[in-house]
Design a protein around this motif. Structure first.
Motif, short mmCIF file in Angstrom:
data_model
loop_
_atom_site.label_atom_id
_atom_site.label_comp_id
_atom_site.label_asym_id
_atom_site.label_seq_id
_atom_site.Cartn_x
_atom_site.Cartn_y
_atom_site.Cartn_z
N UNK A 82 0.77 -1.16 0.06
CA UNK A 82 0.02 0.00 0.30
C UNK A 82 0.90 1.36 -0.03
N UNK A 83 2.21 1.23 0.39
CA UNK A 83 3.00 2.30 0.41
C UNK A 83 3.75 2.55 -0.86
N UNK A 84 3.57 1.55 -1.77
CA UNK A 84 4.39 1.89 -3.06
C UNK A 84 3.71 2.93 -4.00
N UNK A 85 2.28 2.89 -4.02
CA UNK A 85 1.52 4.15 -4.92
C UNK A 85 2.07 5.35 -4.21
N UNK A 86 2.03 5.38 -2.92
CA UNK A 86 2.41 6.67 -2.49
C UNK A 86 3.67 7.17 -2.75
N UNK A 87 4.85 6.24 -2.63
CA UNK A 87 6.06 6.53 -3.01
C UNK A 87 6.05 7.01 -4.28
N UNK A 88 5.43 6.30 -5.25
CA UNK A 88 5.53 6.71 -6.74
C UNK A 88 4.84 7.97 -7.11
N UNK A 89 3.91 8.39 -6.34
CA UNK A 89 3.05 9.45 -6.57
C UNK A 89 3.97 11.07 -6.11
N UNK A 90 4.63 10.45 -4.94
CA UNK A 90 5.62 11.75 -4.60
C UNK A 90 7.00 11.76 -5.39
N UNK A 91 7.18 10.56 -5.99
CA UNK A 91 8.71 10.69 -6.89
C UNK A 91 8.08 11.18 -8.07
N UNK A 92 6.99 10.87 -8.58
CA UNK A 92 6.67 11.49 -10.05
C UNK A 92 6.17 13.08 -9.78
N UNK A 93 5.80 13.42 -8.47
CA UNK A 93 5.49 14.84 -8.31
C UNK A 93 6.73 15.57 -8.29
N UNK A 94 7.75 15.07 -7.47
CA UNK A 94 8.97 15.69 -7.53
C UNK A 94 9.61 15.91 -8.92
N UNK A 95 9.62 14.61 -9.80
CA UNK A 95 10.07 14.77 -10.98
C UNK A 95 9.24 15.94 -11.91
N UNK A 96 7.89 16.14 -11.87
CA UNK A 96 7.28 17.01 -12.21
C UNK A 96 7.83 18.40 -11.92
N UNK A 97 8.09 18.75 -10.61
CA UNK A 97 8.52 20.09 -10.16
C UNK A 97 9.85 20.29 -10.55
N UNK A 98 10.59 19.31 -10.75
CA UNK A 98 12.12 19.66 -11.44
C UNK A 98 12.15 20.04 -12.72
N UNK A 99 11.02 19.41 -13.61
CA UNK A 99 11.13 19.67 -15.07
C UNK A 99 10.37 21.22 -15.13
N UNK A 100 9.54 21.40 -14.21
CA UNK A 100 8.80 22.79 -14.48
C UNK A 100 9.63 23.96 -13.78
N UNK A 101 10.05 23.57 -12.68
CA UNK A 101 10.92 24.71 -12.17
C UNK A 101 12.19 23.91 -11.74
N UNK A 102 13.48 24.13 -12.67
CA UNK A 102 14.48 23.37 -12.08
C UNK A 102 15.39 23.92 -11.06
N UNK A 103 15.04 25.36 -10.81
CA UNK A 103 15.88 26.07 -9.78
C UNK A 103 14.89 26.47 -8.56
N UNK A 104 15.67 26.43 -7.36
CA UNK A 104 14.95 26.55 -6.16
C UNK A 104 15.66 27.59 -5.52
N UNK A 105 15.11 28.42 -4.37
CA UNK A 105 15.95 29.15 -3.38
C UNK A 105 17.07 28.45 -2.77
#
Length: 83
Positions: free
Chosen positions: A6-29
């Protein structure tokens, strides 16, 4: 075993969300100067003044995200390997 499944979908969701964030906004503060590019300090009277520029980000206030850095490294290895 069912809790791990049951934890695998949650981990995949977080990983894909972070990958999308890195694609949209590659630089952070920058973590050291919080995006200002310099250290904020107080003078003798208690007023906030600008301090020295941040050495970590060279005064830009931005840093490349870890995920984007890993992606850039993988692309560089692939490009160098296929030449």
């Amino acid at each position: 075993m069912s809790s791990a499944l049951s934890a695998i979908p949650a981990v995949l969701f977080v990983a894909l969300g972070y990958a999308a964030l890195c694609a949209v906004s590659p630089f952070g503060n920058c973590r050291k100067c919080r995006g200002f590019g310099f250290k904020v300090k107080k003078n003798r009277h208690g007023r906030i003044t600008r301090g020295r520029y941040c050495r970590r980000c060279d005064g830009h206030g931005k840093r490349i995200r870890v995920g984007r850095h890993l992606y850039n490294a993988a692309v560089r290895v692939h490009r160098d390997g296929t030449r």
